[in-house]
Design a protein around this motif. Structure first.
Motif, PDB file in Angstrom:
ATOM      1  N   ASP A   1       0.854  -1.328  -0.030  1.00 12.48           N
ATOM      2  CA  ASP A   1      -0.057   0.128   0.129  1.00 12.48           C
ATOM      3  C   ASP A   1       0.879   1.302  -0.052  1.00 12.48           C
ATOM      4  OD1 ASP A   1       0.959   0.081   2.789  1.00 12.48           O
ATOM      5  OD2 ASP A   1      -1.080  -0.112   3.538  1.00 12.48           O
ATOM      6  N   PHE A   2       2.148   1.105  -0.124  1.00 17.18           N
ATOM      7  CA  PHE A   2       3.118   2.009  -0.223  1.00 17.18           C
ATOM      8  C   PHE A   2       3.564   2.961   0.966  1.00 17.18           C
ATOM      9  CE2 PHE A   2       1.558   1.555  -4.607  1.00 17.18           C
ATOM     10  CZ  PHE A   2       2.501   1.325  -5.065  1.00 17.18           C
ATOM     11  N   SER A   3       3.085   2.209   2.039  1.00 23.64           N
ATOM     12  CA  SER A   3       2.882   2.922   3.516  1.00 23.64           C
ATOM     13  C   SER A   3       4.611   2.357   3.815  1.00 23.64           C
ATOM     14  CB  SER A   3       2.124   2.141   4.383  1.00 23.64           C
ATOM     15  OG  SER A   3       2.354   0.836   4.274  1.00 23.64           O
ATOM     16  N   LYS A   4       5.067   2.623   4.895  1.00 27.34           N
ATOM     17  CA  LYS A   4       6.609   2.457   5.415  1.00 27.34           C
ATOM     18  C   LYS A   4       6.660   0.963   5.771  1.00 27.34           C
ATOM     19  CE  LYS A   4       9.746   3.420   9.054  1.00 27.34           C
ATOM     20  NZ  LYS A   4      10.346   3.688  10.168  1.00 27.34           N
ATOM     21  N   SER A   5       5.565   0.355   6.333  1.00 25.65           N
ATOM     22  CA  SER A   5       5.527  -0.955   6.769  1.00 25.65           C
ATOM     23  C   SER A   5       5.364  -1.878   5.563  1.00 25.65           C
ATOM     24  CB  SER A   5       4.174  -1.255   7.956  1.00 25.65           C
ATOM     25  OG  SER A   5       3.067  -1.173   7.334  1.00 25.65           O
ATOM     26  N   SER A   6       4.634  -1.511   4.556  1.00 23.31           N
ATOM     27  CA  SER A   6       4.628  -2.192   3.389  1.00 23.31           C
ATOM     28  C   SER A   6       5.964  -2.339   2.399  1.00 23.31           C
ATOM     29  CB  SER A   6       3.488  -2.026   2.394  1.00 23.31           C
ATOM     30  OG  SER A   6       3.664  -0.887   1.724  1.00 23.31           O
ATOM     31  N   LYS A   7       6.520  -1.201   2.694  1.00 21.64           N
ATOM     32  CA  LYS A   7       7.940  -1.150   1.964  1.00 21.64           C
ATOM     33  C   LYS A   7       8.917  -2.067   2.828  1.00 21.64           C
ATOM     34  CE  LYS A   7       7.321   3.397  -0.007  1.00 21.64           C
ATOM     35  NZ  LYS A   7       7.616   4.985  -0.058  1.00 21.64           N
ATOM     36  N   LEU A   8       8.824  -1.984   4.172  1.00 21.08           N
ATOM     37  CA  LEU A   8       9.695  -2.777   4.957  1.00 21.08           C
ATOM     38  C   LEU A   8       9.260  -4.317   4.427  1.00 21.08           C
ATOM     39  CD1 LEU A   8       9.526  -1.089   8.368  1.00 21.08           C
ATOM     40  CD2 LEU A   8      11.554  -1.429   6.978  1.00 21.08           C
ATOM     41  N   ALA A   9       8.159  -4.597   4.286  1.00 19.77           N
ATOM     42  CA  ALA A   9       7.543  -6.019   4.052  1.00 19.77           C
ATOM     43  C   ALA A   9       8.326  -6.498   2.760  1.00 19.77           C
ATOM     44  CB  ALA A   9       6.267  -6.134   4.078  1.00 19.77           C
ATOM     45  N   LEU A  10       8.283  -5.627   1.705  1.00 18.81           N
ATOM     46  CA  LEU A  10       8.903  -5.849   0.445  1.00 18.81           C
ATOM     47  C   LEU A  10      10.522  -5.983   0.539  1.00 18.81           C
ATOM     48  CD1 LEU A  10       8.798  -5.866  -2.479  1.00 18.81           C
ATOM     49  CD2 LEU A  10       9.323  -3.476  -2.421  1.00 18.81           C
ATOM     50  N   GLN A  11      11.163  -5.326   1.354  1.00 17.82           N
ATOM     51  CA  GLN A  11      12.627  -5.322   1.343  1.00 17.82           C
ATOM     52  C   GLN A  11      12.785  -6.782   2.208  1.00 17.82           C
ATOM     53  OE1 GLN A  11      14.997  -3.156   0.318  1.00 17.82           O
ATOM     54  NE2 GLN A  11      16.091  -4.893   0.431  1.00 17.82           N
ATOM     55  N   TRP A  12      12.059  -7.143   3.201  1.00 16.39           N
ATOM     56  CA  TRP A  12      12.130  -8.359   4.040  1.00 16.39           C
ATOM     57  C   TRP A  12      12.058  -9.505   3.113  1.00 16.39           C
ATOM     58  CZ3 TRP A  12       9.918 -12.732   4.735  1.00 16.39           C
ATOM     59  CH2 TRP A  12      10.444 -13.510   6.063  1.00 16.39           C
ATOM     60  N   ALA A  13      10.908  -9.432   2.142  1.00 19.19           N
ATOM     61  CA  ALA A  13      10.761 -10.633   1.390  1.00 19.19           C
ATOM     62  C   ALA A  13      11.872 -10.776   0.262  1.00 19.19           C
ATOM     63  CB  ALA A  13       9.466 -10.220   0.454  1.00 19.19           C
ATOM     64  N   ILE A  14      12.413  -9.556  -0.261  1.00 21.65           N
ATOM     65  CA  ILE A  14      13.623  -9.659  -1.236  1.00 21.65           C
ATOM     66  C   ILE A  14      14.620 -10.364  -0.376  1.00 21.65           C
ATOM     67  CG2 ILE A  14      15.300  -8.315  -2.416  1.00 21.65           C
ATOM     68  CD1 ILE A  14      12.575  -6.479  -2.888  1.00 21.65           C
ATOM     69  N   ASP A  15      15.069  -9.728   0.743  1.00 25.60           N
ATOM     70  CA  ASP A  15      16.225 -10.180   1.409  1.00 25.60           C
ATOM     71  C   ASP A  15      16.077 -11.690   1.990  1.00 25.60           C
ATOM     72  OD1 ASP A  15      17.280  -7.767   0.919  1.00 25.60           O
ATOM     73  OD2 ASP A  15      17.035  -6.963   3.377  1.00 25.60           O
ATOM     74  N   ASN A  16      15.097 -12.026   2.340  1.00 23.77           N
ATOM     75  CA  ASN A  16      14.919 -13.515   2.979  1.00 23.77           C
ATOM     76  C   ASN A  16      14.372 -14.360   2.325  1.00 23.77           C
ATOM     77  OD1 ASN A  16      16.058 -12.614   5.894  1.00 23.77           O
ATOM     78  ND2 ASN A  16      14.462 -11.009   5.514  1.00 23.77           N
TER      79      ASN A  16
END
Length: 164
Positions: free
Chosen positions: A12-27
Motif C-alpha cells: 500500500d506504499f506505506s512504510k510498513s509495506s515497504k519494509l515487508a517488500l525489503q524483507w521478502a527480497i532479502d529473506n
C-alpha cells in the motif's frame, strides 16, 4: 523449491509495506522466483472497462510497465520511486521476475482472493501497528489474512513503531 516460487507482497506504499517488500527480497526471493506486488484499491474503478477487473483484478503488470507513470495513472496508482528502485535492484541482482496485480475492494478479502488467484506459495505483509482499540473497531487486515489465507503469511513489523 527456490527458483520457481510465487511470493506475494501486499503493497500500500506505506512504510510498513515497504519494509515487508525489503524483507521478502532479502529473506525469501531467490533466482527465478516470481515476486507479485499486490495493491488493493478501496474505491471502485470509474471506467466501464475497469469494471471487469473488480472481480479478478487487473491484468498482470510487468515491472517495465509498472515503471511508467502514464500506464499506472490509468490504474489510478501513483508511481513510488523508492519501491521502483527496490524492485529494479532486486530484479537485476536476484534475477527474479516482478509483476504487479491490482484489486479493487476490501483489502482483507481481496488479499485472500489474490493468494488463490495467483496461486501464491507465501504472502508477506507489513503491520500498521494499530492499538488494541483501533484493531477491535476497524478490524485488522493482518488478523483476517492470517486466519483465512490459503498459504503461509509472514508479517513484518516496523521495529520503531512496535517498541514496548
Amino acid at each position: 523449491m527456490p527458483g520457481d516460487r510465487k511470493i506475494g507482497v501486499a503493497m500500500d506504499f506505506s512504510k510498513s509495506s515497504k519494509l515487508a517488500l525489503q524483507w521478502a527480497i532479502d529473506n525469501l526471493a531467490d533466482k527465478g522466483d516470481f515476486l507479485y506486488i499486490i495493491h488493493i484499491k478501496s474505491e471502485s474503478p470509474d471506467e466501464s472497462r475497469d469494471l471487469l477487473w473488480t472481480t479478478h483484478g487487473s491484468p498482470l503488470i510487468p515491472l517495465t510497465e509498472f515503471r511508467e507513470p502514464e500506464i499506472m495513472k490509468k490504474y489510478g496508482v501513483q508511481t513510488d520511486i523508492e519501491v521502483l528502485d527496490t524492485l529494479d535492484t532486486a530484479s537485476r541482482q536476484k534475477e527474479i521476475k516482478v509483476v504487479t496485480k491490482l484489486y479493487w475492494g476490501d483489502a482483507r478479502e481481496k488479499l485472500c482472493e489474490a493468494i488463490e488467484d495467483l496461486k501464491l506459495d507465501s504472502l508477506v505483509m507489513g503491520s500498521r501497528g494499530l492499538s488494541t482499540i483501533k484493531r477491535i473497531l476497524l478490524g485488522s487486515v493482518t488478523n483476517y489474512v492470517i486466519s483465512n489465507a490459503a498459504c503461509p503469511v509472514t508479517i513484518v513489523k516496523d521495529p520503531i513503531s512496535h517498541k514496548h
